[in-house]
Every structure is written in structure tokens, then in C-alpha cells.
Design an enzyme around this catalytic site. Structure first.
Site, mmCIF file in Angstrom:
data_model
loop_
_atom_site.group_PDB
_atom_site.id
_atom_site.type_symbol
_atom_site.label_atom_id
_atom_site.label_comp_id
_atom_site.label_asym_id
_atom_site.label_seq_id
_atom_site.Cartn_x
_atom_site.Cartn_y
_atom_site.Cartn_z
ATOM 1 N N ASN A 102 2.376 0.486 -2.036
ATOM 2 C CA ASN A 102 2.540 1.194 -3.305
ATOM 3 C C ASN A 102 3.993 1.603 -3.530
ATOM 4 O O ASN A 102 4.468 1.631 -4.658
ATOM 5 C CB ASN A 102 1.650 2.437 -3.323
ATOM 6 C CG ASN A 102 1.862 3.277 -4.561
ATOM 7 O OD1 ASN A 102 1.537 2.859 -5.664
ATOM 8 N ND2 ASN A 102 2.468 4.448 -4.401
ATOM 9 N N ARG A 197 -4.436 -1.939 7.014
ATOM 10 C CA ARG A 197 -4.922 -0.809 6.223
ATOM 11 C C ARG A 197 -4.027 -0.692 5.002
ATOM 12 O O ARG A 197 -2.817 -0.518 5.136
ATOM 13 C CB ARG A 197 -4.837 0.473 7.041
ATOM 14 C CG ARG A 197 -5.021 1.760 6.232
ATOM 15 C CD ARG A 197 -4.507 2.929 7.046
ATOM 16 N NE ARG A 197 -4.738 4.237 6.467
ATOM 17 C CZ ARG A 197 -3.844 4.914 5.746
ATOM 18 N NH1 ARG A 197 -2.675 4.384 5.463
ATOM 19 N NH2 ARG A 197 -4.128 6.120 5.307
ATOM 20 N N ASP A 199 -2.465 1.165 2.437
ATOM 21 C CA ASP A 199 -2.152 2.568 2.179
ATOM 22 C C ASP A 199 -2.090 2.849 0.672
ATOM 23 O O ASP A 199 -1.552 2.050 -0.094
ATOM 24 C CB ASP A 199 -0.785 2.889 2.812
ATOM 25 C CG ASP A 199 -0.345 4.312 2.577
ATOM 26 O OD1 ASP A 199 -0.988 5.216 3.128
ATOM 27 O OD2 ASP A 199 0.634 4.518 1.833
ATOM 28 N N TYR A 203 -3.051 3.441 -6.411
ATOM 29 C CA TYR A 203 -1.949 3.849 -7.298
ATOM 30 C C TYR A 203 -0.991 2.724 -7.684
ATOM 31 O O TYR A 203 0.111 2.995 -8.162
ATOM 32 C CB TYR A 203 -1.135 4.974 -6.624
ATOM 33 C CG TYR A 203 -1.983 6.024 -5.956
ATOM 34 C CD1 TYR A 203 -2.840 6.833 -6.714
ATOM 35 C CD2 TYR A 203 -1.953 6.209 -4.575
ATOM 36 C CE1 TYR A 203 -3.624 7.789 -6.105
ATOM 37 C CE2 TYR A 203 -2.747 7.164 -3.960
ATOM 38 C CZ TYR A 203 -3.581 7.955 -4.721
ATOM 39 O OH TYR A 203 -4.364 8.888 -4.119
ATOM 40 N N GLU A 206 0.472 1.594 -13.303
ATOM 41 C CA GLU A 206 0.528 2.762 -14.174
ATOM 42 C C GLU A 206 0.179 2.312 -15.593
ATOM 43 O O GLU A 206 0.639 1.262 -16.036
ATOM 44 C CB GLU A 206 1.943 3.381 -14.202
ATOM 45 C CG GLU A 206 2.447 3.881 -12.854
ATOM 46 C CD GLU A 206 2.853 2.762 -11.897
ATOM 47 O OE1 GLU A 206 3.393 1.745 -12.377
ATOM 48 O OE2 GLU A 206 2.612 2.894 -10.690
ATOM 49 N N GLU A 241 -7.484 2.307 1.737
ATOM 50 C CA GLU A 241 -7.341 3.753 1.822
ATOM 51 C C GLU A 241 -7.375 4.298 0.398
ATOM 52 O O GLU A 241 -6.363 4.359 -0.285
ATOM 53 C CB GLU A 241 -6.030 4.169 2.503
ATOM 54 C CG GLU A 241 -6.020 5.656 2.826
ATOM 55 C CD GLU A 241 -4.870 6.457 2.234
ATOM 56 O OE1 GLU A 241 -4.917 7.691 2.326
ATOM 57 O OE2 GLU A 241 -3.940 5.870 1.666
ATOM 58 N N HIS A 306 -4.407 11.552 10.709
ATOM 59 C CA HIS A 306 -3.046 12.076 10.813
ATOM 60 C C HIS A 306 -2.649 12.905 9.593
ATOM 61 O O HIS A 306 -1.558 13.455 9.567
ATOM 62 C CB HIS A 306 -2.074 10.905 10.969
ATOM 63 C CG HIS A 306 -2.066 10.015 9.759
ATOM 64 N ND1 HIS A 306 -3.122 9.186 9.453
ATOM 65 C CD2 HIS A 306 -1.162 9.853 8.766
ATOM 66 C CE1 HIS A 306 -2.853 8.541 8.316
ATOM 67 N NE2 HIS A 306 -1.680 8.922 7.884
ATOM 68 N N ASP A 307 -3.492 12.954 8.581
ATOM 69 C CA ASP A 307 -3.206 13.745 7.378
ATOM 70 C C ASP A 307 -3.957 15.073 7.432
ATOM 71 O O ASP A 307 -4.705 15.341 8.366
ATOM 72 C CB ASP A 307 -3.624 12.962 6.125
ATOM 73 C CG ASP A 307 -2.696 11.788 5.854
ATOM 74 O OD1 ASP A 307 -1.484 11.907 6.113
ATOM 75 O OD2 ASP A 307 -3.196 10.743 5.379
#
Ligand code: NOJ
Ligand code: CA
Length: 545
Positions: A102, A197, A199, A203, A206, A241, A306-307
Site C-alpha cells: 500500500n 501476507r 499488509d 487501502y 482512493e 490483512e 505485533h500490533d
């Protein structure tokens, strides 16, 4: 056991700097992971997930990538990565990597070029003369930012970023960007990774008048990406994700033509809510809200990562409840979530830790363990951002925790010092030797899960329960059926299992009588009604012939 490898695999998440330091500079590295494969094999995990190991200014823990096909010097070289893949594959283990598409770091050569006036790469990022476009897109890192736009002096324009300002979003409307991203995917799969994965995948695009998440264009691109991967590689896996409500998450599996897996974000907070509310209504609601998924796709289940423990997608009321119950110190909050590890969240209560693992390993999906949670490692939530849950793995007692030969004062982050969670108390060495440790118990559960086979791909059926504290479900395939019963309350509850364990007509024994049942963990015979102690769970199976 049926299914594709990722349908039955147990995943293990590793931030590279946190696992083991092989060269004594105080920073974990790729060769350090290779050196610890014995441990991972002993534990019984099937697939390692490496967090971003690419060159990075480390503003966002490595999710700000300045070279998408390189290796961060502190972590080693491409050859080290090749060696890890080779060694893991030799042991029958797989490895997936993070693919951050992204956005890049603002230090990535693409961005440095893009911001130069008249640059041929201008259109590789999302620029605007005003900070007013896309007002309906939420800010994700609410603790640090109040806008998704930042002014760039060199460019004389604002650039778009869904995360830190040091992470400009790539412009996926540009076909060159899409092609460049597919090339990066190709690079890592050719090197030998078994999957990626993806990430921050919601997003990518737009559009005015939308929240700029889950857009049709994003799904169209994922179908293109999947087709490219299928055309060139065998048995690879793409994992979405997407922290989104159930119906939107499931879209990332497409009709079996987008990602192979997606994290099951919606079921995670309800698991924690259940322990405090002492009823299973929220879990059951989340299960019922989960649409069916296409063949050969799979959920990725997790308790922590990890978040921060994200609360972005829960109701206002549930969010307040979770903060009240699990973040008694307001500094434990981070963005819209809680930056704590599993064991401290659960007040280091073995019953609770085991109960949640019992569900993690048996609900439909492939479990993702977070490094150190198998030991009951603690956190240091006062560290910057989410660093408190990314501290050095505790291998041994003593001041170095067996993580490195460097002076602990020079470690990339301090070892957990909180009493009860320090390295003298929590470490691999002691727990390996102690048969009653959490580590050995989790290892046993992983072993049983592997032998049962049915948890990965078996059918799922929820069973009604008279008592709201009890979650009861079965996992079955043609050869066997496992009944899972869990008591989330702090009191003993009588659970009737006979009705759930009747011989199934047409499956060998069609007598319709109570079948011979044993506990999958202890091997002990089980009567038709059992007492489930406070916070206890059981995996019950038909006695093998
Ligand atoms: C999700 C990652 O898990 C998180 O650590 C990161 O900050 C964001 N994506 C941005 O890449
Ligand atoms: Ca090192």
C-alpha cells in the site's frame, strides 16, 4: 488429513529483530531465526511468518520499506534469507513474508524521485494541491496524526498516507505501480517464500465519496495478482490483512480467486469479551456473522500479534468495555486498541491462557501464534508505539535472556523487566524442562491438533447450550468428530455431551446410542455428562477402535 497446506498449518509470527541475535550486535537477525529452527520444530509449528525484514528507517517497525527487494543490513543478506528458507524447507516447515504494497517509506527511491518537480515518477504516489480530498477516509494512527495528507516542500504538493507521514501511499491507479508491485511479489516467491501476507490491503485505491477502503478496484487488482501468482507458482499462499467487518473481510477471498487466506479479525475481541462477561454470546454472534468461505480458502485466527489489540471494528459500547477491563492504565491504549501481550492481558492466569489457546486451535481456521506467547511472555507498554510487545525473546534466565552476547543495555529494545515476567521467571530453557509449564502444555495441544487433523478442514457445527457460559461445537470429517466444550465463566458448569456424541446414523455405528468418548488431551474416558470447571475447556473424541 485433507486440504492444502495452509488449511492445516499452525503459523508462528516472528519480528526478526526480536527473536535471536546471531552476531552479537543486540539486534535479532535472519541467521538467528535459522539457528532457532530446532526450537520451532520442537514446538511443532508448520509455517513461520517473518515480519518486514527489508531496508527501512524503522519509523513503523519496518512497515516503512525503503527497498522492497532488499534485506535490512542489521538483519543480514539475501543469502541469509535463502539459507533460512532452505533449512526450514528441509525440515518440512514453510515460511511466509510480509508484503507491504500500500505504501513505501518516504526514503524509498521511488518517492524521492516522485517528489522532484517534473519527475517521471510523479504519478507513482498520490499528490494533491489541497488536503481536502477523500474526507471520508478515517485516520488509522489516531494517536499521532489528524490527517491523511502531508505537505511536501520539494514537491510543492500534499501527499496521501493512510499510516505515518513517513509512509506515502503508492498510487495504484498507475499501471506502472501495479506492475512494479507484482514484480516484487514475483521476486520473493521466486526466492522461495511459500506465501505473502498482504499488509494493509483494503487501502490500495482512493475514490472521492467513499471511505477509500475495500474498493472494487482493489479487488480487481487482487484478482490480477492472484492470476499472476497461479500462472507462475505452485502451492503459494496470499494472506489478506484486512481489519474489516466480516462481510468485507470475506470479500478478500473472492470466489476463491483473490487471497487464499484472510485473518479473522471479527472473532478476536469477542474471545476476550467472553472471559470478562462470563458468557459466550459475543463469540456466537461473531461466528454467526461469519459468511461461508470458498473451497480451498482458510481463516487465519489469532489472539495477539505485533500490533495493538485492535478495537477499531467493535461497537462503541464493546470498545469502552474492553478498555475498562483490559486497559486499566490509560497508557495501555494505543490508537484504537490495547498494546499489551496475551499473558499480562489475562493477568497471567494459566487457565485463561490455555482456554483461549484451546479455542484458537479448534475454531475453524489456521492458528497464528505470536512469538513468546507460548511462554507467557510479558510486555513493557510504556515503550514507544507498539514496541512494548516486540521485546527480545526470552530464551534463558539471566540478564541477557540468552537473546544475544551483546551488553543488554545495547539491545534494540530492553528485555521485559516487569516482576513476574522477567527473564528469570519466563524463559524457554526452564519451561522446556518443566513438564507442567505453559510452553509444554501448548506444545502438547499443538501435537494433539496435528494428530486429530480435523481442526484444519473439518466441518463446523455449533451446539446449543443451556448455560450461556458454555461454548459447545463440533468439528467433523468423514472419519471422526471432535466435540469442543469451553466454560468461559469462573464457576463450574454441568455440561451434557451425550446428545452431541451420539453415533451418527450411516457412519459405521448407527445405533443412535452414546458412543465411547475420551478426552483428547488426557486420554481419560468421559461420561455422558461432565463438570466443566471454571475456565476449563475439553476436546472430546470417540475412542479409537
Ligand atoms: C499493519 C501492520 O500490522 C502494522 O504493524 C503497520 O503499522 C501497518 N499495517 C502499516 O503498514
Ligand atoms: Ca544481530
Amino acid at each position: 488429513m485433507h486440504g492444502v497446506w495452509y488449511e492445516t498449518a499452525v503459523f508462528y509470527e516472528i519480528p526478526v529483530h526480536a527473536f535471536f541475535d546471531s552476531n552479537g550486535d543486540g539486534i535479532g537477525d535472519i541467521a538467528g531465526i535459522t539457528a532457532k529452527l530446532d526450537y520451532l520444530e520442537w514446538l511443532g509449528v508448520d509455517c513461520l511468518w517473518l515480519l518486514p525484514f527489508f531496508p527501512s528507517p524503522m519509523v513503523d517497525g519496518g512497515y516503512d520499506v525503503s527497498d522492497l527487494t532488499g534485506v535490512r543490513a542489521e538483519y543480514g543478506t539475501l543469502d541469509d534469507v535463502r539459507a533460512l528458507l532452505h533449512q526450514a524447507h528441509t525440515r518440512g516447515m514453510r515460511v511466509i513474508a510480509d508484503m507491504v504494497m500500500n505504501h513505501t517509506s518516504d526514503q524509498h527511491p521511488w518517492f524521492l524521485e516522485s517528489r522532484e518537480p517534473g519527475s517521471a515518477k510523479r504519478d507513482w504516489y498520490v499528490w494533491s494541491d489541497t488536503p481536502d480530498k477523500y474526507p471520508d477516509a478515517r485516520v488509522i494512527f489516531v494517536d499521532s496524526l489528524d490527517s491523511n495528507w502531508t505537505w511536501d516542500e520539494t514537491a510543492g504538493a500534499y501527499f496521501w498516507h493512510r499510516f505515518y507521514a513517513e509512509q506515502p501511499d503508492l498510487n495504484f491507479d498507475n499501471p506502472q505501480v501495479r506492475a512494479a508491485v507484482v514484480d516484487v511479489v514475483r521476486f520473493w516467491l521466486e526466492l522461495g517464500f511459500d506465501g505473502l501476507r498482504l499488509d494493509a490491503i483494503p487501502y490500495l485505491f482512493e475514490r472521492e465519496g467513499t471511505n477509500c477502503e475495500n474498493l472494487p478496484e482493489t479487488h480487481a487488482f487482487l484478482k490480477e495478482l492472484r492470476a499472476a501468482v497461479d500462472a507462475e507458482f505452485d502451492e503459494r499462499m496470499l494472506l489478506a490483512e484486512a481489519n474489516q467487518p466480516p462481510v468485507q473481510v470475506v470479500d478478500y477471498l473472492g470466489d476463491g480467486d483473490e487471497c487464499h487466506m484472510a485473518y479473522h479479525f471479527p472473532i478476536m475481541p469477542p474471545l476476550f469479551m467472553a472471559l470478562k462477561r462470563q458468557h459466550t454470546n459475543d463469540i456466537i454472534e461473531a461466528i454467526k456473522a461469519t459468511p461461508p468461505i470458498p473451497p480451498s480458502t482458510q481463516w487465519g485466527l489469532f489472539l495477539r500479534n505485533h500490533d495493538e489489540l485492535t478495537l477499531e471494528m467493535v461497537t462503541e459500547e464493546d470498545r469502552e468495555f474492553m478498555y475498562r477491563e483490559y486497559a486499566p492504565d490509560p497508557r495501555m491504549k494505543k490508537n484504537v486498541g490495547i498494546r499489551r501481550r496475551l499473558a499480562p492481558l489475562l493477568e497471567n492466569d494459566r487457565r485463561l491462557i490455555e482456554l483461549l489457546h484451546g479455542l484458537l486451535l479448534s475454531l475453524p481456521g489456521s492458528p497464528f501464534l505470536y512469538y513468546g506467547d507460548e511462554l507467557g511472555m510479558g510486555d513493557e507498554y510504556l515503550l514507544r508505539d507498539r514496541d512494548g510487545v516486540r521485546t527480545p525473546m526470552q530464551w534463558e534466565p539471566g540478564p541477557t535472556a540468552g537473546f544475544s552476547t551483546a551488553d543488554p543495555a545495547s539491545y534494540y529494545l530492553p528485555i521485559v523487566a516487569t516482576p513476574g515476567f522477567d527473564s528469570d521467571t519466563i524463559n524457554v530453557l526452564n519451561e522446556m524442562e518443566d513438564d507442567t509449564s505453559l510452553l509444554n502444555q501448548i506444545r502438547r495441544l499443538l501435537d494433539i491438533r496435528r494428530k486429530l487433523g480435523v481442526f484444519g478442514t473439518g466441518g463446523f457445527e455449533l451446539h446449543a447450550s443451556d448455560d450461556p457460559a458454555i461454548l459447545k461445537f463440533s468439528r467433523s470429517d468423514a472419519t471422526q468428530s471432535v466435540l469442543v466444550a469451553a466454560n468461559v465463566a469462573d464457576r463450574t458448569v454441568q455440561v451434557e455431551i451425550a446428545a452431541s456424541m451420539m453415533a451418527v446414523p450411516g457412519q459405521g455405528d448407527d445405533s443412535g446410542t452414546f458412543i465411547d468418548v475420551i478426552d483428547a488431551v488426557s486420554g481419560e474416558p468421559v461420561p455422558a455428562t461432565i463438570d466443566l470447571g471454571p475456565r476449563e475447556f475439553r476436546w472430546l473424541i470417540r475412542r479409537p477402535d
